[in-house]
Structure formats: C-alpha cells, structure tokens
Design a protein around this motif. Structure first.
Motif, short mmCIF file in Angstrom:
data_model
loop_
_atom_site.label_atom_id
_atom_site.label_comp_id
_atom_site.label_asym_id
_atom_site.label_seq_id
_atom_site.Cartn_x
_atom_site.Cartn_y
_atom_site.Cartn_z
N ARG A 146 -18.48 -15.64 -7.71
CA ARG A 146 -18.56 -15.64 -6.41
C ARG A 146 -17.91 -16.69 -6.25
O ARG A 146 -18.80 -17.90 -6.46
N GLY A 147 -17.22 -17.53 -4.94
CA GLY A 147 -16.90 -18.53 -4.48
C GLY A 147 -18.07 -19.15 -3.89
O GLY A 147 -19.50 -18.33 -3.44
N SER A 148 -18.17 -20.94 -3.94
CA SER A 148 -19.07 -21.05 -3.14
C SER A 148 -19.43 -21.05 -1.53
O SER A 148 -20.65 -21.03 -0.97
N VAL A 150 -8.77 -13.39 -4.56
CA VAL A 150 -7.83 -12.53 -4.92
C VAL A 150 -8.18 -11.93 -6.73
O VAL A 150 -7.84 -10.48 -7.07
N TYR A 151 -8.18 -13.10 -7.48
CA TYR A 151 -8.13 -12.94 -8.86
C TYR A 151 -9.72 -13.54 -9.18
O TYR A 151 -9.24 -15.05 -8.93
N PRO A 152 -10.88 -12.78 -9.51
CA PRO A 152 -12.39 -14.00 -9.71
C PRO A 152 -12.20 -14.72 -10.37
O PRO A 152 -12.70 -15.51 -9.90
N ARG A 153 -11.20 -14.87 -11.52
CA ARG A 153 -11.48 -15.95 -12.24
C ARG A 153 -10.39 -17.52 -12.49
O ARG A 153 -10.27 -18.08 -13.03
N ASP A 154 -9.74 -16.84 -11.14
CA ASP A 154 -8.71 -18.04 -10.99
C ASP A 154 -9.18 -18.34 -10.18
O ASP A 154 -8.63 -17.93 -8.66
N GLY A 155 -9.14 -20.09 -9.66
CA GLY A 155 -10.32 -19.83 -8.42
C GLY A 155 -8.55 -20.74 -7.59
O GLY A 155 -8.76 -20.90 -6.32
N SER A 156 -7.03 -20.53 -8.59
CA SER A 156 -6.38 -20.64 -7.38
C SER A 156 -5.21 -19.80 -6.38
O SER A 156 -4.68 -20.15 -5.40
N THR A 157 -6.14 -18.59 -6.99
CA THR A 157 -5.71 -17.26 -5.57
C THR A 157 -7.23 -17.82 -4.31
O THR A 157 -8.16 -17.53 -4.66
N LEU A 208 2.99 -10.29 -5.02
CA LEU A 208 2.39 -10.32 -4.00
C LEU A 208 0.12 -10.48 -3.98
O LEU A 208 0.20 -11.20 -3.18
N GLN A 209 0.10 -10.53 -4.64
CA GLN A 209 -1.40 -10.51 -4.37
C GLN A 209 -1.87 -11.95 -4.73
O GLN A 209 -2.86 -12.70 -4.40
N ARG A 210 -0.53 -12.37 -5.68
CA ARG A 210 -1.02 -14.17 -5.48
C ARG A 210 -0.49 -14.92 -5.06
O ARG A 210 -0.49 -16.18 -4.76
N SER A 211 0.42 -13.95 -3.73
CA SER A 211 0.32 -14.44 -2.61
C SER A 211 0.29 -15.45 -1.50
O SER A 211 0.74 -16.98 -1.02
N GLY A 212 -1.16 -15.33 -1.62
CA GLY A 212 -1.87 -15.40 -0.16
C GLY A 212 -1.55 -14.73 0.38
O GLY A 212 -1.83 -15.40 1.79
N HIS A 213 -0.30 -13.76 0.56
CA HIS A 213 -0.83 -13.25 1.96
C HIS A 213 -1.26 -12.27 2.03
O HIS A 213 -2.16 -11.70 1.30
N ARG A 214 -1.92 -11.72 3.60
CA ARG A 214 -2.83 -11.35 4.16
C ARG A 214 -3.04 -11.05 5.03
O ARG A 214 -2.15 -10.99 5.94
N ILE A 215 -3.74 -9.50 5.51
CA ILE A 215 -2.99 -8.73 7.09
C ILE A 215 -4.55 -8.37 6.82
O ILE A 215 -6.23 -8.55 6.68
N LEU A 216 -4.64 -8.05 7.92
CA LEU A 216 -5.65 -6.66 9.06
C LEU A 216 -5.96 -5.56 8.28
O LEU A 216 -4.92 -5.26 7.90
N SER A 217 -7.58 -5.17 7.68
CA SER A 217 -7.48 -3.74 7.07
C SER A 217 -9.14 -3.11 7.46
O SER A 217 -9.92 -3.73 7.27
#
Length: 478
Positions: free
Chosen positions: A370-372, A378-385, A446-455
C-alpha cells in the motif's frame, strides 16, 4: 464539502437520433453520438432559465458497452468547445463527466450545447431524456455544486441509495449489491436492503433473468459467464427471486474443466474467487449442501494454485499457460474478497486451514504494497502507476471483513480505516466515487495510462469497507 444540484437537459433531436436498434436497459431511451448510417450524429442540449453562478460539469450516462477509444467534445451551439473527455472502453451505466466553467455555462444557457465524438468510428450510446422517476438519474444534465455542506460519506450513502448506483447485470451489479446488503446488516438501515432488491428487480421478470450482457446481447433465463454469478449471492442474502437459482445450477454444469474448476473461455480468473466461490457457498443451504461448500473451497484452491506468484496475484491464466494482468489491483481485490467472504461460510463444515493461511499471507503482502497515502496503485508493485480507488476499497474491505471474522489480527481493521479516510477525499459532490481505473476490456495499455473514471463498482466496494468498519472504536458510526 459541498453537495450538488442537477439541472436536467432538454434534448433536441435535430442532430440526434433515438437509438431504436441498440440494446438498452428496459424501456429507457438512448441517443447515439458519432457515425450512423445517415451521417455524423451529435447530441444537442439546451437548458431553460438563467445560468447559475460558478462552474459545473455535464453528466452523461453510457447506455451500451463500448470497445474503442475516442473523445467527446462539448461545445456551445454554433460556438467553440467548452470541455472534452476521453471515452476509452466505457461500460454501460458508466457516468461521463465533462467539466465546464462559469463563462461557458452562461453561453450554454443562452445558446444551447452540442456533444460530438472525435477520433473514433465507433459511436457512443448515452441514455436519453427523462423528467421524472428512476430514469432521470441517467438523463443528460448539468451538475452544479451548491453551497450546502455535507460529509463525503453521507453523500456516498445517499448516492448508493439511489437509482444512480445501478449497474449492468454481472460482477459490477454484484459489487454494488453486496455493499448495499452489508450496509443494511451493519447499520440496521433497511433502505439499503430495499435498494438492493430494487436493483435486482430491474433484471427480473417473474423470477426469470432478463438483461443485456456486456456485448449487448439480450439474455433471458441464462448466465453469460462466471462474472454473472455474483449477483446470486445477494439474491440469497436478500431473500428474493427464489426461482432464479436454477439458472445458477444449470450454468455450473456446462462451465467446468475436466478437474471441476469453473472457467470461462478456456481461462481461469481470480474473479472466480469472489464471483464463483462466494455465491456457491451462500446458495449451498438451498441446493446441494455440503457438496457445494466443498465445490466453493475447491474453486478457491485452484485459483490459489494457478494465479498466485511470489508477492503477486495474476488475474487470468489461459489453457495454453499464458497469463494476463499480473499484479493488477483488482486481481488482488477479487482474490482477497473471495477468501474473506467465503472462508467464514465454510468454517466448521469443510477443511479451511490452508485457505486461512493463504488469506493471512495475502493480506500481509497486500498491506506491504500500500502507498503512503493509504491507497494502492493500479499495479501495486509498480510505483509509476497512480493510485486507484475501486481496488483500494475492495482490498481494504477484504482486510476488514477478515479481521471481523478472526482470520487476521484486529490491526487490519485499523489499517482499513486508514484507507477509508483516504477514499473519502475521492467522493464527488453528488456522492459518486472518482479515481477508479476503467474495466479491463481496454487491456493493460489502458490500465497503465492513468485514465480514471467515476465508478459505481468502486462505490459498492467502498460500501463493503464502510460496513465492515462500522462501529469500530477508531472509526465513526454511519
């Protein structure tokens, strides 16, 4: 934090065509934006009265799943563009939001507006006009923030208890239903159970399922895939649709590998830990008892065996051994929620020691990732996402549910409360949850793109987290 006021639009059909041949929900009208057989269709809108002060946003609701990327542009009629939004593989019932400023509102009220599609040859279908009733939740409108103050959790609860939290039949609906039923059980507030029953009623006709699947194909009395099993859990919990579980059993017989694992399109998915094992265990008292409980445990074990890698979870493993969406946040969510919800139903009836050990291991690994800010990437082990809200809500909900049932230490409840606080900041003025990643049909690009929606799915998972942390000494009562 402010609330919002919705100003319904008057839809003019000059450049828009009511969709007569596209699958939509029940009798709700829909419009097409983009290429048609007669030319390029745009959605023309106008509003009566004078423009309110301040900015706002145009809200549209998708009426049909879309399997392409594109962009919607909102313009003053015969004027310039005032706002735009990417529409990248949106799902039906998904809310689209185009922000507009103060000056643009004045122009829109004076001249009307127009929504056009650019950069795509696949049209976007949106729900049409409605002046009253449940359908009004999906009609085009301008959302204007008001000065009325209200806590974000209260706004979220109001939005959940409204038609706007409806999702298409399948896993999306199931996430919302579980959240509503959980809230009813944890708070004693029957309005959430009533809303769950109302949502289910949208897809039942004399106890027979009637809906459109994610590909827009009408379905009656059948289940489209393993994702479509999850709503049966809430059917069992809410005590309705007693004749429907037959469709569940019918589906099981035709969706198994040789070893008994339920799969879909020659693929084992982490989703099945939640969408298959959990409803199997819940429906067991009304069906085949111990055999379905053993089946539920087996469905969990096969997913642990085939979809776990060191420190990670894989969403999909195909018949040829290839995999997809490794370490994706909602793969973690489905595995954790499936274990947290199913193990307590199995305990004392079938052997669960190995499953409990796996849940303990998995929650510890998840918490370390988990982040600080209290959220997972979106990819928990990849802090760039970037951070993602729906999966964060689901992971934290699983931790809290597990702690409630003694599967992990009580400290996980406190950690879940930290994520609950972080998610509260993502609740919009109308109670919708922002910051979620799109459904996975757009692939990992798409998951790595940073695109975000209302959900609404995120809202349902957040509701599960709220219910599981309700009454904890470190939290607040709802």
């Amino acid at each position: 934090m402010s609330r919002s006021t919705a100003l319904l639009a008057i839809v003019e059909g000059v450049s828009s065509a009511v969709v007569a041949d596209a699958p939509i929900h029940r009798d709700l009208s829909a419009f097409v934006i983009g290429p048609t057989s007669t030319g390029e269709a745009t959605l023309r809108l106008r509003w009566s009265g004078s423009a309110p002060a301040g900015g706002g946003a145009l809200r549209l609701v998708v009426a049909r799943d879309r399997w392409a990327a594109g962009r919607l542009e909102f313009s003053v009629l015969d004027g310039g563009v005032v706002g735009s939004v990417d529409v990248d593989h949106p799902d039906s019932f998904e809310f689209i939001e185009i922000p507009v400023g103060d000056l643009a509102l004045s122009q829109l009220f004076a001249h009307g507006g127009q929504v056009a599609l650019v950069g795509s040859d696949e049209p976007v279908h949106v729900f049409g006009a409605a002046s009253e009733g449940a359908a009004a939740a999906f009609a085009p409108r301008l959302l204007i923030e008001s000065d009325k103050e209200e806590e974000p959790i209260l706004r979220l609860l109001d939005a959940l208890d409204s038609p706007s939290s409806l999702q298409q039949f399948g896993w999306k609906l199931g996430c919302v239903l579980d959240g509503l039923v959980d809230l009813s059980e944890s708070t004693g507030d029957r309005r959430f159970l009533a809303r769950a029953r109302s949502h289910l009623g949208e897809f039942l006709d004399d106890d027979e399922l009637v809906y459109q699947d994610p590909w827009g194909r009408p379905r009656r009395g059948e289940i489209y895939g393993i994702e479509g099993l999850l709503p049966f859990a809430s059917m069992a919990r809410s005590g309705i649709a007693t004749g429907v579980p037959g469709a569940f059993g019918d589906y099981l017989e035709g969706a198994r590998r040789a070893d008994g694992a339920l799969w879909d399109n020659a693929m084992i998915s982490a989703e099945g830990a939640y969408t298959v094992a959990y409803p199997l265990a819940l429906l067991s008292p009304a069906t085949d008892g111990i055999r379905w409980l053993e089946d539920a445990a087996s469905q969990l074990r096969v997913r642990i065996r085939e979809l776990r890698s060191p420190g990670s979870v894989i969403l999909r493993r195909f018949e040829d051994g290839s995999t997809a969406f490794e370490d994706w946040i909602r793969a973690w969510t489905w595995m954790l929620l499936g274990l947290a919800r199913t193990i307590p139903l199995l305990r004392g009836r079938v052997q669960t020691g190995d499953l409990e050990q796996e849940f303990t291991s998995l929650t510890g690994e998840a918490l370390d990732l988990r982040g600080s800010d209290g959220l997972w990437r979106v990819y928990p082990r990849d802090g760039s996402t970037s951070a993602e809200t729906s999966g964060s809500a689901g992971i934290a909900a699983a931790m809290a549910i597990g702690a409630r049932h003694g599967l992990v230490e009580d400290s996980y409840l406190r950690e879940a409360l930290r994520t609950r606080q972080a998610l509260s900041a993502q609740v919009r003025a109308d109670g919708m949850l922002g910051g979620a990643s799109q459904a996975n049909k757009g692939g990992e690009r798409l998951q790595r793109s940073g695109h975000r929606i209302l959900s609404q799915v995120g809202m349902g998972l957040f509701a599960q987290l709220l219910a599981a942390t309700e009454g904890h000494p470190a939290g607040r009562r709802l």
